[in-house]
Scaffold this active site. Sequence first.
Site, short mmCIF file in Angstrom:
data_model
loop_
_atom_site.label_atom_id
_atom_site.label_comp_id
_atom_site.label_asym_id
_atom_site.label_seq_id
_atom_site.Cartn_x
_atom_site.Cartn_y
_atom_site.Cartn_z
CG ASP A 29 -2.05 0.99 1.10
OD1 ASP A 29 -3.21 0.55 1.01
OD2 ASP A 29 -1.78 2.21 1.10
CB ILE A 30 0.83 4.22 -2.19
CG1 ILE A 30 1.93 5.13 -2.71
CG2 ILE A 30 -0.45 4.98 -1.94
CD1 ILE A 30 1.66 5.66 -4.12
CG ASN A 86 -12.16 -0.53 3.95
OD1 ASN A 86 -12.43 -0.99 5.05
ND2 ASN A 86 -11.03 0.10 3.69
CB VAL A 95 -9.13 1.74 -4.97
CG1 VAL A 95 -8.84 1.12 -6.34
CG2 VAL A 95 -8.10 2.84 -4.67
CG HIS A 99 -8.72 -3.25 -2.26
ND1 HIS A 99 -9.64 -2.52 -2.98
CD2 HIS A 99 -8.46 -2.53 -1.14
CE1 HIS A 99 -9.91 -1.41 -2.32
NE2 HIS A 99 -9.22 -1.39 -1.20
CG HIS A 101 -6.83 -2.80 3.24
ND1 HIS A 101 -6.10 -1.66 3.01
CD2 HIS A 101 -8.04 -2.58 2.67
CE1 HIS A 101 -6.84 -0.78 2.34
NE2 HIS A 101 -8.02 -1.32 2.14
P1 AMP Z 1 -9.68 1.38 0.24
O1 AMP Z 1 -9.73 2.70 0.93
O2 AMP Z 1 -10.11 0.22 1.08
O3 AMP Z 1 -10.37 1.43 -1.11
O4 AMP Z 1 -8.14 1.10 -0.04
C1 AMP Z 1 -7.45 1.65 -1.13
C2 AMP Z 1 -6.00 1.63 -0.76
O5 AMP Z 1 -5.25 1.83 -1.94
C3 AMP Z 1 -5.58 2.74 0.22
O6 AMP Z 1 -5.08 2.14 1.42
C4 AMP Z 1 -4.52 3.52 -0.55
O7 AMP Z 1 -3.45 3.94 0.27
C5 AMP Z 1 -4.07 2.49 -1.59
N1 AMP Z 1 -3.51 3.06 -2.80
C6 AMP Z 1 -3.99 4.08 -3.54
N2 AMP Z 1 -3.22 4.29 -4.61
C7 AMP Z 1 -2.22 3.37 -4.56
C8 AMP Z 1 -1.10 3.08 -5.39
N3 AMP Z 1 -0.84 3.76 -6.50
N4 AMP Z 1 -0.27 2.06 -5.02
C9 AMP Z 1 -0.51 1.36 -3.90
N5 AMP Z 1 -1.56 1.59 -3.08
C10 AMP Z 1 -2.41 2.59 -3.40
#
Ligand code: AMP
Length: 113
Positions: A29-30, A86, A95, A99, A101
Amino acid sequence: MATLFTKIIAREIPAKIIYENDQVCAFLDIHPQAPHHVLIVPKIEIATLNDLTPDNIHYISALFLAAKHIAHDLGVADAGYRVVMNCNKDGGQTVYHLHLHLLAGQELGSFGV
Ligand code: AMP
C-alpha cells in the site's frame, strides 16, 4: 476504463508487487497504516463486495489463501495480522476494485465493534 489496480497489475503504474498467481496480485500500500500493509487484489475487476456472485466468488478464496501465504512469507503468521475489506463510501472504500488489506507488524488493537 481500467481501474488503478488493473493498471498496477499490468505494470502500467509502478508498485512494489510482492506476490502474484493466476488469480490475484499483491503489492505494498502506498500509504501504509502498519509496518506491513499489503493490498491483495483479484486479477479481474470486481468493484465492491456487493458485486460478488456465484460466478466470481472463488476470487474471495484466492484472496484469503494469498493472505495466508503472504503472512507466512513476511514472517508474521504466528504473531498475527489483520485482513480488512472496505465496501463503498461508509466502509471507507476509495478504490473501486475489490481488495483485501493485510496489516501486520505491530499489535493492531481493537475496532471496538
Ligand atoms: P480502500 O480505501 O479500502 O479502497 O483502499 C485503497 C487503498 O489503496 C488505500 O489504502 C490507498 O493507500 C491504496 N492506494 C492508492 N493508490 C495506490 C497506489 N498507486 N499504489 C498502492 N496503493 C495505493
